[in-house]
Scaffold this active site. Structure first.
Site, PDB file in Angstrom:
ATOM      1  CE  LYS A  52       4.750  -7.329   1.061  1.00 16.88           C
ATOM      2  NZ  LYS A  52       3.587  -8.107   0.625  1.00 16.88           N
ATOM      3  CD  GLN A  96      -0.120  -7.131   0.419  1.00 16.42           C
ATOM      4  OE1 GLN A  96       1.012  -6.903   0.005  1.00 16.42           O
ATOM      5  NE2 GLN A  96      -0.342  -7.905   1.471  1.00 16.42           N
ATOM      6  CG  ASP A 119       4.214 -12.552  -3.194  1.00 12.75           C
ATOM      7  OD1 ASP A 119       5.038 -12.385  -2.285  1.00 12.75           O
ATOM      8  OD2 ASP A 119       3.181 -11.868  -3.309  1.00 12.75           O
TER       9      ASP A 119
END
Ligand code: NAD
Length: 290
Positions: A52, A96, A119
């Protein structure tokens, strides 16, 4: 049989984002800035976060990686999240997953400000998605929608079977594909670990989204001719012939399923790269909303 090439498509999308970023810079506007929090040193998570950050560099974004030790307390993590919420330089950030067991994942995801939740996991954004309001779509289902759209896979009126009901993949996928719209208007069946006679259900499917996390679970005898297959699974399977000692396997047995499929995503190189591209797209949106 057509391969739904996530690697190429994500590269196209990243190219489009890079052009948009160059334009922002030319106009003297703010450069999009994504931050990621990684707690602990799980191998797969480190790989995902690394990819990412690398993708941010590629499109011209700023990025910040906060690496916290595995024994970080929930309180300390929540404090870091609050700092990112209040930092005007940061347009969006992700935490994460999975988190160490002593940390309440729900509490953490709720702490991320919805405007920076690129997200798309915060209840506010999940609710907006369900109501078909503009919002950050969760990156993996968003990437699948984009892949279906760019390859012009017809979804209207089709029987879609989603395997897996997780909050980040299966459930949002079922919501998005059943909504009205260009990629949507499908008749969706959401299946899970308690589903009875799954094979009879998948055999009727025009499109199958496999997101259960069991390597090579979906086999050729479970699908009909002409099916479209979206393989979300990524499982590390021991493989002594690889330097790393493992290979990545999808939820689909490619060898037996692909001869019957009209469209299929490979693993790796299918859904995975799309997820990263859509995270960047959400970050660009977060920045341009300001
Ligand atoms: P999860 O572990 O949270 O949920 C798995 C789901 O599968 C559950 O809803 C469960 O009910 C269902 N399931 C389990 N066994 C089943 C069975 N025998 N029959 C039918 N359903 C069954 O999963 P997740 O977080 O959605 O991840 C699924 C897979 O996708 C994993 O391999 C994960 O690594 C991968 N993943 C990939 C990406 C990507 O970018 N490619 C993103 C997220 C997750």
């Amino acid at each position: 049989m057509t391969i739904l090439d996530g690697k190429k498509t994500s590269s196209d999308i990243k190219g489009e984002i890079a052009i948009a970023v160059a334009e922002l810079k030319k106009q003297g506007k703010k450069t999009p800035h994504l931050a990621a929090i990684l707690v602990g040193s799980d191998g797969a998570s480190m790989t995902y976060v690394g990819a990412k950050v690398k993708a941010c560099d590629l499109v011209g974004f700023e990025s910040t990686l906060l690496e916290l030790p595995a024994d970080t307390t929930e309180e300390a993590l929540l404090l870091q999240i609050e700092n990112l919420n209040n930092n005007p330089e940061i347009d969006g950030f992700i935490v994460q997953l999975p988190l160490p067991k002593h940390i309440d994942e729900q509490k953490v995801l709720m702490a991320v400000h919805p405007d920076k939740d690129v997200d798309g996991f915060h209840p506010t954004n999940v609710g907006k998605m369900a109501l078909e309001l503009p919002t950050f779509l969760p990156a993996t289902p968003y990437g699948i929608m984009e892949l279906l759209e760019r390859y012009k896979v017809e979804t209207s009126g089709k029987n879609v079977v989603v395997i897996g009901r997780s909050h980040i993949v299966g459930r949002p996928m079922s919501i998005l594909l059943s909504q009205k719209g260009a990629v949507g208007d499908a008749t969706v069946t959401l299946t899970h670990s308690r589903t009875k006679n799954l094979k009879a259900i998948t055999q009727e499917a025009d499109i199958i989204v496999a997101a259960l996390g069991i390597a090579e679970f979906l086999t050729g005898d479970m699908v009909k001719e002409g099916v479209t297959i979206i393989d979300v699974g990524i499982t590390r399977v021991a493989d002594a012939t690889k330097k790393s000692g493992f290979r990545l396997a999808g939820d689909v047995d490619f060898a037996s399923v692909s001869p019957k499929a009209d469209f299929i995503t490979p693993v790796p190189g299918g859904v995975g790269p799309m997820t990263i591209a859509m995270l960047l797209k959400n970050t660009l949106l977060a920045c341009s909303r300001k």
